[in-house]
Design a protein around this motif. Structure first.
Motif, PDB file in Angstrom:
ATOM      1  N   MET A  45       0.813  -1.231   0.011  1.00 44.45           N
ATOM      2  CA  MET A  45       0.004   0.097   0.059  1.00 44.45           C
ATOM      3  C   MET A  45       1.009   1.098  -0.099  1.00 44.45           C
ATOM      4  O   MET A  45       0.463   2.235  -0.550  1.00 44.45           O
ATOM      5  CB  MET A  45      -1.051  -0.064   1.293  1.00 44.45           C
ATOM      6  N   PHE A  46       2.115   1.129   0.505  1.00 43.75           N
ATOM      7  CA  PHE A  46       2.898   2.325   0.411  1.00 43.75           C
ATOM      8  C   PHE A  46       4.015   2.353  -0.532  1.00 43.75           C
ATOM      9  O   PHE A  46       4.912   3.257  -0.469  1.00 43.75           O
ATOM     10  CB  PHE A  46       3.555   2.520   1.816  1.00 43.75           C
ATOM     11  N   PRO A  77       8.158   8.009   0.113  1.00 44.12           N
ATOM     12  CA  PRO A  77       9.009   8.112   0.971  1.00 44.12           C
ATOM     13  C   PRO A  77       8.696   7.940   2.194  1.00 44.12           C
ATOM     14  O   PRO A  77       7.710   7.756   2.789  1.00 44.12           O
ATOM     15  CB  PRO A  77       9.233   9.695   1.222  1.00 44.12           C
ATOM     16  N   THR A  78       9.713   7.071   3.117  1.00 42.66           N
ATOM     17  CA  THR A  78       9.372   6.553   4.708  1.00 42.66           C
ATOM     18  C   THR A  78       8.701   7.550   5.394  1.00 42.66           C
ATOM     19  O   THR A  78       7.706   7.108   6.080  1.00 42.66           O
ATOM     20  CB  THR A  78      10.720   6.216   5.263  1.00 42.66           C
ATOM     21  N   ARG A  79       8.910   8.869   5.164  1.00 41.33           N
ATOM     22  CA  ARG A  79       8.242   9.871   6.236  1.00 41.33           C
ATOM     23  C   ARG A  79       6.921   9.868   5.778  1.00 41.33           C
ATOM     24  O   ARG A  79       6.180  10.638   6.774  1.00 41.33           O
ATOM     25  CB  ARG A  79       8.957  11.081   6.064  1.00 41.33           C
ATOM     26  N   ASP A  80       6.541   9.703   4.781  1.00 34.80           N
ATOM     27  CA  ASP A  80       4.975   9.854   4.330  1.00 34.80           C
ATOM     28  C   ASP A  80       4.306   8.785   4.612  1.00 34.80           C
ATOM     29  O   ASP A  80       3.083   8.733   4.465  1.00 34.80           O
ATOM     30  CB  ASP A  80       4.877  10.226   2.945  1.00 34.80           C
ATOM     31  N   LYS A  81       4.776   7.413   5.017  1.00 34.35           N
ATOM     32  CA  LYS A  81       3.936   6.280   5.198  1.00 34.35           C
ATOM     33  C   LYS A  81       3.247   6.576   6.628  1.00 34.35           C
ATOM     34  O   LYS A  81       3.814   6.713   7.677  1.00 34.35           O
ATOM     35  CB  LYS A  81       4.833   5.077   5.246  1.00 34.35           C
ATOM     36  N   ASP A  82       1.829   6.359   6.594  1.00 29.45           N
ATOM     37  CA  ASP A  82       1.192   6.483   7.752  1.00 29.45           C
ATOM     38  C   ASP A  82       0.524   5.172   8.480  1.00 29.45           C
ATOM     39  O   ASP A  82      -0.225   4.618   8.163  1.00 29.45           O
ATOM     40  CB  ASP A  82      -0.188   7.080   7.155  1.00 29.45           C
ATOM     41  N   SER A 112       4.161  -1.597  10.527  1.00 28.48           N
ATOM     42  CA  SER A 112       3.221  -0.772   9.998  1.00 28.48           C
ATOM     43  C   SER A 112       3.419  -0.196   8.610  1.00 28.48           C
ATOM     44  O   SER A 112       2.457   0.125   7.970  1.00 28.48           O
ATOM     45  CB  SER A 112       2.394  -0.008  11.052  1.00 28.48           C
ATOM     46  N   ILE A 113       4.479   0.056   8.267  1.00 25.62           N
ATOM     47  CA  ILE A 113       5.007   0.518   6.995  1.00 25.62           C
ATOM     48  C   ILE A 113       5.560  -0.423   6.170  1.00 25.62           C
ATOM     49  O   ILE A 113       6.261   0.037   5.058  1.00 25.62           O
ATOM     50  CB  ILE A 113       5.827   1.959   7.219  1.00 25.62           C
ATOM     51  N   PHE A 114       5.756  -1.594   6.488  1.00 28.57           N
ATOM     52  CA  PHE A 114       6.106  -2.828   5.789  1.00 28.57           C
ATOM     53  C   PHE A 114       7.789  -2.392   5.379  1.00 28.57           C
ATOM     54  O   PHE A 114       8.098  -2.611   4.035  1.00 28.57           O
ATOM     55  CB  PHE A 114       5.109  -2.850   4.444  1.00 28.57           C
ATOM     56  N   GLU A 115       8.450  -1.884   6.271  1.00 33.00           N
ATOM     57  CA  GLU A 115       9.700  -1.404   6.125  1.00 33.00           C
ATOM     58  C   GLU A 115      10.527  -2.206   7.125  1.00 33.00           C
ATOM     59  O   GLU A 115      10.361  -2.344   8.259  1.00 33.00           O
ATOM     60  CB  GLU A 115      10.115  -0.054   6.159  1.00 33.00           C
TER      61      GLU A 115
END
Length: 443
Positions: free
Chosen positions: A37-38, A42-47, A84-87
């Motif tokens: 979904m993300f 950018p990492t900072r924008d993943k919610d 949660s951000i799949f990183e």
């Protein structure tokens, strides 16, 4: 769940084992079909608020050596943000690999992942072979999951070939009304703490203990100068306490006057506000600035009377690692347990090899280290660092706070507990330590 909760709130813990276990419970999940979904963002924008869901999930089968715990409270760690951000990868790969270990671990390989690596609660059921714990016991849990079927882990369980972090690399984690753990994850709940306070130290307290104090980490001694990045944060706040308790000299690196004041309240005297001093260790995305390393090192020497750090407590990673290697003293140690600003580190190796410095990788803690870290909390020598508490339904916002670094210390999450302030069974002991317990509240 309501019957179990009523018994806990009424302090009728002997009755918990005779109450029926619900077939379903509420837990915070990520979904496998949303893993992309993300993509491209950018990492900072993943919610995390978009990917973390409050779902009704099936209660897992209880296996040998396991316990089912009614979770009164949990807490947010950076691994929940990563999940949660799949990183850096989706955690569903972890669950698939774990599911191949045995027919019992197959339970973890699901299209949803119940997350969370901290808990405080009450044992509801124990599986065959569990003798140390029984239904009704008040417990906290550390997050080390091991199989110990190979020889590798029998001197240090963190070396087990099947070592995993519960609630991150396994399913049925602590951000839920029920959690499935191995019984050797359980430890006594400190009697003077509320549920949310007791839940919060687990992962970060044990991690900081191994990283800084244990012989498996930096093996800190009295008089050591210890540079602590993010000294008022989840990890750093415990590292600062361990340094002060152990007779070391912490240099607390923070990013605001408010965070500096927290460190002073903990007892630290040497503080660097990196934002106020304007340190910029990278000229651009690809180029570090060694002149800033030197300026940073000069500031450290100003504070210490000319001494460089014996130990650098590292966890930001990419942004700071070059500076960390540079400022450590000749023969010093850089010990790292995370990379919250990026996993790909670069540094000038001349400052490492020519000055005989060491880099030590440190990951969570073994059972003994976790027990010792929890014992220090129980004795009031180390205090929780809870600054804010959210209800389970707002876990996404709690994770967002951590993702954006807009928090201090640890953020707690109430699971079954209907409100904050419950769970204290030794109010006299609490009163003696109340100032330390509340140090981070409302900051």
């Amino acid at each position: 769940m309501q019957e179990i909760l009523d018994a806990i709130l009424a302090d009728q813990l002997d009755a918990v084992g005779s109450l029926p276990v619900p077939e379903h419970y509420r837990g915070i999940t990520v979904h496998a079909d949303e893993a992309e979904m993300f993509s491209g963002m950018p990492t900072r924008d993943k919610d995390p608020r978009k990917s973390l869901h409050l779902d009704e999930v099936a209660t897992p089968e209880l296996g040998p050596g396991e316990a089912l715990v009614a979770v009164m409270a949990s807490a947010i760690n950076y691994n929940t943000v990563w999940t949660s951000i799949f990183e850096p990868v989706s955690t569903f790969g972890f669950l698939r690999r774990y599911g191949r270990v045995s027919p019992l671990t197959k339970r973890h390989d699901l299209p949803y992942h119940v997350v969370g690596s901290d808990l405080a609660g009450v044992v509801v059921r124990t599986g065959p072979g569990v003798n140390a714990w029984k239904p009704g016991d008040r417990v906290v849990a550390h997050c080390l999951s091991v199989e110990l079927e190979s020889p590798d882990g029998h001197s240090d369980t963190m070396m087990d070939s099947e070592q995993r972090i519960w609630g991150f690399e396994t399913n049925f984690g602590g951000l839920a009304e029920l959690a499935l753990v191995k019984s050797n994850q359980l430890m006594p709940k400190p009697a003077h703490l509320t549920w949310e306070e007791a839940a919060s130290p687990g992962l970060v307290n044990s991690t900081a203990y191994r990283q800084l104090v244990s012989r498996n980490g930096a093996c800190m001694k009295q008089g050591d100068v210890v540079l602590i990045w993010g000294a008022s944060g989840g990890l750093g706040s415990y590292a600062t306490q361990f340094a002060l308790n152990g007779g070391a000299i912490p240099i607390c690196v923070v990013s605001s006057p408010a965070k500096a004041e927290i460190c002073r309240q903990m007892g630290a005297e040497l503080i660097i506000d990196r934002s106020a001093d304007g340190y910029r260790f990278w000229k651009d995305e690809h180029t570090q600035d060694p002149t800033e390393w030197k300026r940073f090192g000069s500031r450290i020497r100003e504070l210490t009377g000319g001494e460089d750090p014996d130990i650098v407590f590292e966890h930001p990673g990419r942004e700071t690692f070059g500076a960390s290697v540079y400022v450590a003293r000749r023969g010093g140690t850089i010990v790292t347990c995370a990379s919250t600003s990026g996993f790909e580190h670069s540094y000038d190796n001349r400052y490492l090899w020519m000055n005989l410095k060491r880099i030590i990788g440190s990951h969570f803690a073994n059972y003994r280290e976790s027990f010792e870290a929890n014992r220090l909390v129980d004795k009031g020598m180390v205090h929780p660092t809870v600054s804010k508490v959210y209800p389970l339904a707002e876990t996404g916002q709690a994770a967002m706070d951590v993702h954006t670094n807009s928090h201090q210390g640890k953020i707690g999450v109430l699971a079954l507990a209907p409100r904050e302030g419950l769970g204290v069974t030794d109010p006299g002991k609490r009163e003696r330590h109340l100032r330390g317990i509340n140090r981070f509240r409302g900051v």
